[in-house]
Design a protein around this motif. Structure first.
Motif, mmCIF file in Angstrom:
data_model
loop_
_atom_site.group_PDB
_atom_site.id
_atom_site.type_symbol
_atom_site.label_atom_id
_atom_site.label_comp_id
_atom_site.label_asym_id
_atom_site.label_seq_id
_atom_site.Cartn_x
_atom_site.Cartn_y
_atom_site.Cartn_z
ATOM 1 N N VAL A 208 0.982 -1.109 -0.138
ATOM 2 C CA VAL A 208 -0.095 -0.249 0.091
ATOM 3 C C VAL A 208 0.689 1.235 0.040
ATOM 4 O O VAL A 208 2.011 1.265 0.414
ATOM 5 C CB VAL A 208 -0.859 0.005 1.182
ATOM 6 N N MET A 209 0.199 2.375 -0.460
ATOM 7 C CA MET A 209 0.891 3.694 -0.209
ATOM 8 C C MET A 209 1.149 3.943 1.196
ATOM 9 O O MET A 209 0.436 3.956 2.103
ATOM 10 C CB MET A 209 0.026 4.571 -0.788
ATOM 11 N N PRO A 210 2.504 3.969 1.692
ATOM 12 C CA PRO A 210 2.692 4.118 3.078
ATOM 13 C C PRO A 210 2.426 5.642 3.326
ATOM 14 O O PRO A 210 2.408 6.688 2.746
ATOM 15 C CB PRO A 210 4.501 3.982 2.991
ATOM 16 N N LYS A 211 2.373 5.618 4.786
ATOM 17 C CA LYS A 211 2.374 7.133 5.521
ATOM 18 C C LYS A 211 3.676 7.253 6.232
ATOM 19 O O LYS A 211 3.910 6.726 7.138
ATOM 20 C CB LYS A 211 1.106 6.833 6.481
ATOM 21 N N TRP A 212 4.214 8.256 5.676
ATOM 22 C CA TRP A 212 5.616 8.741 6.071
ATOM 23 C C TRP A 212 5.371 10.090 6.807
ATOM 24 O O TRP A 212 5.154 11.191 6.199
ATOM 25 C CB TRP A 212 6.494 8.853 4.971
ATOM 26 N N GLY A 213 5.429 10.012 8.007
ATOM 27 C CA GLY A 213 5.216 11.552 8.752
ATOM 28 C C GLY A 213 3.627 11.677 8.908
ATOM 29 O O GLY A 213 2.791 11.310 8.125
#
Lengths: 340, 371
Positions: B9-14
């Motif tokens: 999946v599209m990661p959540k960075w920050g």
């Protein structure tokens, strides 16, 4: 700490912070207090669009409501600057500059030079520019090129609240006369702005979008039109635009413009001013002279037409450069390159 | 649902990331992958980085298109063992619903960052996860809590993670009244007091490592363990030109080549990253604060405090992680504590090893801090 505030609030905050930090900062202008001596002055209007609202309550008589005489109070501000104050004068609409132009171009702009570098004139003239406000031909012009003509003046025209605050604080701390142009149709535009004081140096353009195919240069409101055009170009035609917000017109950041054109080979300049001897012609000419070898097509200019700003709303909407016009101009630089 | 089917999946960075642009597939469909393999490359408005596989199997589906922007947690691809039938994979893809971004619903109610008042000024911090096992992340010189962009979510698997902006940094107050490790370590302890944390695992990067060490030596009861990442305080060498350059840099042109020195792969430094650092540096008081700290801790291109000896004697549990190509503090310092620390030097990473090799660093830290 950082929060979202409007362009108008950012200007108000910059003025408040600098008046708090430096007692030599004063303000002069028409109705900036909102009727001096009238009851309820603490809650007074604060300028024609409320930009200086609340500052009188905090800083009292360091804000001076002046008579409707730009000749007098712009001259007074320049004189006060020469005598050691840091005045911020509000010239309500840039269109009113005619009656105080001697004070600006023959006095303020010349003092440092005429007195052998010994005189400082740290005055800021804040003024509203631009069309789209249904205010007709005498309250809507983008007269930035009048001022970039003149050595001795610094000319600033921000496109967003973050830049507006940092550039205005820089303008107030600067020792030269600064013409600070605020596009009235950007006043409600919000973005993230730190609560603290900060400065943005003059002469540094902002690359607001990166792309390899074409360079779009603009400033003020039309930066947003350029960005809209860039989004359309990327989605429809897979053309990636570098979009450069000049931010400061004098001094101007030629390095960033040239660096970009050397990468893309194509230039479109978007300027809300009238087309002759404008920021658009200036940038196009400079690039043609200094990066001719890099150009794959003739530079294109998207500007207002060579007419006064029309009062008819439908005509006024056509007057300011549109995103569609920018897309079409980019198309010309690509089509010509293909034909060649 | 077949538990062997694992979505990419599209990661959540920050905390502020809501979407990201898929910029490259690093494996073809049908390729075998193991945990930690680099699968896709993603560009956010902050940084470009790779997403590593969280599972072993075969890359069965490539769904995300290069150059397109996807919301956080959107389905980009599917990994599953070869024996999972095609039909089951198709059903998984058809049924996959992108979870709503948690920020959207709570945007008004809960701020993404929080602030707390201490004797060391108002400090900004972020908090993730829950539980008594507390991990406190301390950034380095000129950094801020977003340096832990790729770590804060992942580490919350082990408990409550706090990341703070040190005084003079990020969005904390720009006052450093005494530029010393003692003062900064006291600020960290004051922060723990203010948010009600009795003891924490301290994870410090660079200068933050030296601050963590000082805190552990001064207040051993408050520090459960130390993780020192590309840390100061283990030797006297430091790249003085970088420190001097960073403090003085006033434009994007000057700053970008300096920030590139922080990474093994300089292409990671994008426009937004440079702009964010520049915006911080332009705030009134920041240059003075940085100059003071640099003068106190890194005078004349040398570190003024080497705490390795003291730390060795203290017997505190220490994990040391370094990027092999660190150009700010040499990776040779990783071995200073010898057998007294668990040590890992990661190839293909520079000073910002927690960003460049986030997956591996998170693994090491989780292993170290798990009670």
């Amino acid at each position: 700490m950082t929060r979202k505030i409007s362009f108008k609030t950012a200007i108000n905050e910059a003025l408040d912070l600098e008046m708090t930090r430096d007692p030599s900062v004063i303000m002069l202008g028409e109705d900036i207090v909102g009727g001096c001596g009238a009851p309820g002055e603490a809650d007074a209007w604060g300028g024609v669009l409320g930009v200086t609202k609340g500052l009188y309550a905090k800083h009292g008589n360091r804000l001076l409501d002046t008579p409707l005489s730009e000749s007098a109070y712009i001259g007074a501000a320049i004189g006060a600057a020469a005598c050691g104050m840091r005045p911020v004068a509000e010239l309500m609409f840039i269109d009113f500059v005619g009656v105080c132009f001697d004070q600006i171009f023959n006095q303020a702009a010349k003092f440092r030079y005429m007195f052998g570098g010994k005189a400082r004139t740290p005055v800021v003239i804040r003024t509203m520019v631009g069309a789209g406000f249904r205010a007709a031909a005498q309250h809507s012009q983008m007269l930035t090129p009048l001022f970039t003509q003149l050595p001795g003046l610094k000319v600033i025209c921000p496109s967003n609240a973050y830049d507006a605050k940092g550039l205005l604080i820089q303008a107030i701390r600067d020792d030269d006369p600064v013409i600070f142009c605020e596009h009235k149709n950007l006043y409600s535009a919000e973005c993230d702005v730190p609560a603290e004081s900060y400065t943005i140096p003059f002469g540094e353009a902002n690359v607001v979008r990166e792309g390899k195919d074409v360079t779009i240069v603009s400033y003020g409101l039309t930066v947003h039109r350029a960005l809209d055009a860039a989004t359309t170009l990327a989605q429809k035609d897979r053309i990636e635009a570098d979009v450069i917000d000049l931010r400061t017109l004098s001094p101007i950041d030629w390095d960033t413009v040239l660096e970009s054109v050397e990468k893309t080979g194509r230039l479109v300049v978007v300027d809300e001013a009238n087309p002759r001897c404008s920021i658009a012609t200036d940038v196009a000419a400079y690039v043609a002279q200094h990066a001719f070898g890099a150009l794959k097509a003739a530079p294109q200019m998207v500007t207002a037409p060579h007419t006064p700003v029309p009062f008819s709303p439908s005509l006024e909407d056509l007057y300011i450069p549109t995103a569609d016009a920018v897309v079409a101009a980019v198309g010309k630089t690509i089509a010509r390159a293909k034909a060649a | 649902m077949n538990p062997n089917i694992v979505p990419i999946v599209m990661p959540k960075w920050g905390l502020s990331m809501s979407e990201g642009k898929l910029t490259g597939w690093l494996k073809p469909v049908g390729a075998g992958v193991v945990v930690g393999d680099e699968i896709i490359e993603v560009e956010t408005d902050k940084i470009v980085n790779v997403v590593e596989s969280s599972a072993a199997g075969t890359l069965r589906r490539i769904i995300g298109e290069n150059g397109k922007v996807y919301p956080v947690k959107a389905l980009i691809g599917v990994i599953a063992p070869d024996d999972v039938p095609e039909a089951e994979i198709d059903a998984f893809v058809a049924d996959y619903a992108t979870p709503a971004s948690e920020d959207k619903s709570s945007d008004e109610a809960a701020p993404r960052y929080e602030f707390v008042d201490t004797a060391f000024g108002r400090l900004r911090y972020a908090k993730r996860g829950e539980g008594d096992n507390v991990i406190l992340l301390i950034h380095g010189f000129g950094g801020d809590l977003d340096n832990w962009l790729f770590n804060i979510e992942a580490l919350s698997a082990a408990g409550t993670v706090y990341a703070l902006d040190l005084p003079g940094h990020g969005q904390s107050d720009k006052v450093v009244s005494e530029p010393s490790l003692n003062w900064l370590a006291s600020a960290v302890v004051a922060f723990m007091d203010a948010v009600g944390v009795q003891a924490a695992h301290l994870v410090g990067h660079s200068m933050g490592g030296a601050i963590s060490m000082r805190a552990a030596l001064d207040q051993p009861a408050r520090v459960k363990s130390l993780t020192l990442i590309g840390s100061a305080g283990l030797g006297s060498e430091i790249n003085g030109d970088y420190i001097e350059g960073f403090v003085g840099a006033a434009s994007r042109r000057e700053l970008k080549p300096l920030l590139e020195q922080l990474f093994d792969d300089p292409a990671l430094v994008n426009r937004q990253l440079v702009d964010d650092v520049l915006k911080y540096k332009r705030i009134d008081g920041v240059e003075e604060a940085l100059r003071a700290v640099a003068g106190g801790l890194f005078r004349d291109g040398r570190q003024t405090s080497v705490l390795a000896g003291e730390l060795k004697a203290s017997g505190a549990p220490v994990l040391i992680v370094w990027g092999e190509s660190d150009r700010i503090i040499p990776a040779a310092h990783a071995s200073t504590l010898g057998a007294a620390a668990k040590t890992e030097v990661l190839p293909g990473a520079g000073h910002m090893v927690q960003m460049e090799k986030a997956g591996r660093v998170n693994e090491l830290v989780l292993d170290h801090v798990s009670d």
